[in-house]
Write a protein that holds these residues in place. Structure first.
Motif, short mmCIF file in Angstrom:
data_model
loop_
_atom_site.label_atom_id
_atom_site.label_comp_id
_atom_site.label_asym_id
_atom_site.label_seq_id
_atom_site.Cartn_x
_atom_site.Cartn_y
_atom_site.Cartn_z
N UNK A 167 4.84 -11.62 1.58
CA UNK A 167 5.02 -10.29 1.03
C UNK A 167 6.46 -9.83 1.11
N UNK A 168 7.08 -10.04 2.26
CA UNK A 168 8.48 -9.63 2.41
C UNK A 168 9.37 -10.45 1.49
N UNK A 169 9.11 -11.76 1.42
CA UNK A 169 9.97 -12.63 0.62
C UNK A 169 9.92 -12.26 -0.85
N UNK A 170 8.82 -11.63 -1.29
CA UNK A 170 8.74 -11.23 -2.69
C UNK A 170 9.07 -9.75 -2.87
N UNK A 171 9.77 -9.20 -1.89
CA UNK A 171 10.35 -7.88 -2.08
C UNK A 171 9.42 -6.71 -1.84
N UNK A 172 8.33 -6.89 -1.11
CA UNK A 172 7.43 -5.77 -0.85
C UNK A 172 8.00 -4.88 0.25
N UNK A 213 16.97 -15.81 3.36
CA UNK A 213 16.51 -14.57 2.72
C UNK A 213 16.15 -13.52 3.76
N UNK A 263 2.36 -11.72 -8.26
CA UNK A 263 2.72 -10.83 -7.16
C UNK A 263 4.17 -10.31 -7.23
N UNK A 271 5.67 -6.52 -7.89
CA UNK A 271 6.62 -5.84 -7.00
C UNK A 271 7.83 -5.36 -7.78
N UNK A 310 14.15 -13.46 6.24
CA UNK A 310 12.85 -13.29 6.88
C UNK A 310 13.06 -13.37 8.38
N UNK A 337 15.64 -9.94 -2.94
CA UNK A 337 14.40 -10.74 -2.98
C UNK A 337 13.65 -10.54 -4.28
N UNK A 338 13.76 -9.34 -4.84
CA UNK A 338 13.08 -9.09 -6.11
C UNK A 338 13.81 -9.76 -7.26
N UNK A 355 15.64 -6.00 -0.29
CA UNK A 355 14.51 -6.05 -1.21
C UNK A 355 14.99 -6.29 -2.64
#
Ligand SMILES: Nc1ncnc2c1ncn2[C@@H]1O[C@H](COP(=O)(O)OP(=O)(O)OP(=O)(O)O)[C@@H](O)[C@H]1O
Ligand SMILES: [Mg+2]
Lengths: 390, 301
Positions: free
Chosen positions: B203-208, A89, A143, A147, A91, A118-119, A115
């Protein structure tokens, strides 16, 4: 939200290719490229570290994952599992290689596109939970939905429902530090599941759970994956877990893949000493399907006759340990195929040999591959009637 | 013996640059600051002065306009809510004492001054700290500036400040800002950098977006450290009260300075006591605010 799945000529119609990883390497450090160059020349990892200060965490890894399967990556601590899953993903950015998800090269994706992915499509459960300590359990689960821009009431409702599904009903208003490690991990799981992801990356999600809950969660994961056809990349350092959960298992060693295959293949045909050292400790009765105990070919007329004479029968994809009771009388047991036709037979001696790992030179393993393939399709067709992995 | 010593000294003196004349560094700096920096930059600095002047005047007028009893109750209740009963009682007794010994007005003037300084420290310092936390390059620029700000003795920059801004409350506030700013920038930077990498990754992994990560994850988790920075800044600002009085600040600092000038120990001590009591109250209250920042609402659960 559902991405289009381009037709990949190499994949069968039932199993569309979801993730395709080709030649991915990742070195940590400012001189990553140099480190890879050295690795290509065959310099050892410790030597690379000494010369460039870069850590080669994964080294030329390739594999592919079909839609709706559980793909398990197994390896010792430090073998690069977390790094690998973080590349999926983005990271982490791989140093070289390509990663395609549903045909899209995600290494070329913009920050904006990443993004979106990931969303919408791909989400993750973290090894050390990574829950926000200043947020309640429910807020943590919300969370990802937040987002996505979902409204407050709607996402709260979804979060509470997901918490209930992971057995944490009523804990929504607590803070993560009020929960045990296992419960926190289930919050992490709920946070990911609340998004109904198409692809779920799970980095040692069950390592913090005690054995009983762990078994429950494994069962629930398989249920979940059957119900929603979620594609799951599952990391573990426990080969038993890998073999019980995985449709395919990749064994990692020092950043490389030592072997990728179906569980039975890994057990029966370990690629090298490293893999076979692992398989020595596993619970074969749980991992191997009954089918692998068949030693003698027999025509189906003879097998039908056996059944008529009162011989017990069992579905071929069930784990071996379920047949303990059946063979105890000393009589042969008939193995049934997914289509309900008899496939072969075995008795207590065959079974004991298989459990003891005494399968060398019988030529049987060669047959494993097509058989297990068939098993997989049978399972997915039959849905819940197949209890092959309970 | 002494002859040979003298000869030796004369010989080694040849190695001293001052033997050949002194480098007029002080004159140069004087020239640069006085003839160039001040005239060129004065309009710019005068503009900077405006918002400070405005806030300071309003705050001071407000504090002096509110009736004593009302202000007393507000402050004590505030201390109670933030830091509990003990601090509230201490605050009540201290404030009554300050009025009793006749320095209430001066205390409010000093309070307005340091609050103004702290507000501007927060406006400048927290964003600077965030910037430093998010970019190593920014950090590399900001850090040496902070080092300089913290190591130059405050007396040294009083002179150019007077040249640029004249004397009075505002220049004193500016000197206070320079003196009190560094810890807030440093601690904001530190607080954000200390947030676990895995939480930022989550945070990044959940699209922030990185802005969402800042607001949802980094700042809340850094809050306690940032509040420590605010506390430090406040304490430093208060410690500038006396020095600020040298360039025209009123309030408690002026009492201390006047007492010193007249060798009136009693008068100077009264001013000093006022500063100490204020310091204790402000310290306890801001520390308590920082503590609640750490536990969040979780402390109740
Ligand atoms: N951010 C990083 N910077 C430098 N080196 C790293 C970084 N992350 C991981 N590594 C190194 O990469 C190697 C693989 O680490 P990784 O975390 O992927 O292992 P793992 O298989 O997940 O181990 P574990 O089972 O302990 O979680 C290790 O040698 C580690 O030191
Ligand atoms: Mg790991």
């Amino acid at each position: 939200m559902h991405g289009t799945q381009p037709l990949d000529p190499s994949s069968t119609p039932q199993a569309a290719r979801r993730i395709e990883v080709r030649g991915v390497s990742k070195a940590f450090g400012t001189r990553a490229d140099e480190a890879l160059e050295l690795a290509r020349q065959g310099v050892s990892k410790s030597e690379i570290l000494k010369r460039t200060g870069a850590v080669l965490a994964i080294d030329d890894v390739s594999f592919s994952v079909d839609a709706g399967e559980i793909f398990v990556v197994m390896g010792l601590s430090g073998s690069g599992k977390s790094t690998l899953v973080r590349c999926l993903n983005r990271l982490h950015d791989p140093t070289v290689g390509s990663i395609e998800i549903d045909g899209e090269d995600i290494l070329k994706a913009s920050e904006q596109r990443l993004r979106e992915l990931r969303l919408g499509k791909i989400t993750m459960v973290f090894q050390h939970f990574a829950l926000l300590p200043h947020r309640t359990v429910a807020e943590n689960v919300e969370y990802g939905l937040k987002m996505r821009g979902m409204g407050k009431a709607e996402r709260r409702e979804k979060a509470l429902k997901t918490l209930e599904n992971v057995g944490l009903a009523g804990w929504g208003d607590r803070y993560p530090h009020n929960l045990s490690g296992g419960m926190q991990q289930r919050v992490g799981l709920a946070r990911a599941l609340a998004l109904d992801p198409e692809i779920l990356l799970m980095d040692e999600p069950f390592s913090a759970l005690d054995p009983l809950i762990r078994r429950d969660m494994q069962g629930e994961l398989i249920e979940l994956q059957r119900r929603y056809r979620t594609t799951i990349i599952f990391i573990t350092h426990d080969l038993n877990e890998a073999l019980t959960l995985g449709d395919h298992v990749a064994v990692m060693k020092d950043g490389r893949l030592a072997q990728v295959g179906k569980p039975a293949e890994i057990v029966l045909n370990p690629a090298d000493d490293y893999v076979s050292a692992f398989t020595r400790d596993i619970d074969r009765g749980r991992v191997l399907p009954v089918r692998t105990a068949i030693r003698r070919a027999a025509d189906s007329a003879a097998l039908s006759a056996l059944i008529e004479k009162g011989a017990a029968s069992i579905e071929g994809s069930r784990p071996l340990h379920e047949a303990f009771g059946l063979v105890s009388g000393g009589k042969p047991v008939v193995v049934m195929g997914p289509d309900g036709k008899p496939e072969g037979q075995f008795d207590a001696t065959d079974m004991a040999a298989m459990l003891a790992g005494d399968d060398a030179g019988k030529g049987q393993p060669a047959q494993v591959r097509p058989e297990t393939d068939q098993t997989r399709q049978g399972q997915t067709k039959q849905g819940q009637t197949s209890q092959g992995r309970s | 013996m002494s002859d040979s010593m003298n000869a030796l000294r004369a010989a080694t003196d040849l190695a001293r640059p001052s033997h050949y004349g002194e480098l007029p560094l002080d004159d140069w700096i004087q020239a640069v600051v006085k003839d160039w920096l001040v005239p060129v930059l004065r309009p710019f600095f005068r503009m900077l002065q405006m918002p400070i002047q405005m806030l300071l005047d309003n705050l001071q007028a407000l504090l002096l306009a509110i009736p004593f009893a009302v202000l007393l109750i507000v402050i004590v209740l505030g201390a109670w809510r933030a830091a509990g009963r003990g601090v509230a009682i201490f605050t009540l007794v201290s404030l009554l004492l300050l009025d009793w010994i006749g320095i209430w007005r001066e205390t409010m003037i000093t309070l307005a001054m340091i609050l103004t300084a702290v507000v501007f420290c927060i406006i400048v310092g927290i964003p600077a700290g965030i910037l430093a936390a998010r970019s190593d390059r920014a950090a590399a620029v900001i850090r040496p500036i902070l080092d300089v700000m913290q190591t130059i003795p405050s007396f040294v920059y009083l002179v150019p400040i007077v040249m640029l801004f004249g004397v009075g409350m505002v220049p004193a506030v500016i000197a206070t800002i320079i003196f009190a700013l560094p810890p807030l920038v440093r601690l904001t930077n530190l607080g954000i950098r200390q947030v676990q990498e895995e939480l930022v990754e989550a945070g990044r992994a959940f699209g922030s977006t990185s802005r969402q990560i800042l607001w949802e994850i980094q700042l809340p988790l850094a809050l306690r450290t940032i509040m420590t920075g605010v506390n430090q800044t406040l304490m430093l600002a208060l410690s500038m009260a006396v020095i600020g009085a040298l360039i025209g600040a009123g309030g408690l600092g002026l009492i201390v300075n006047t007492g010193l000038g007249r060798l009136d120990v009693g008068y100077a001590s009264v001013g000093g006591l006022g500063i100490v009591l204020m310091a204790i109250i402000l310290d306890r209250v801001t520390q308590a605010l920082g503590e609640t920042g750490k536990d969040g609402k979780g402390a109740g659960g």
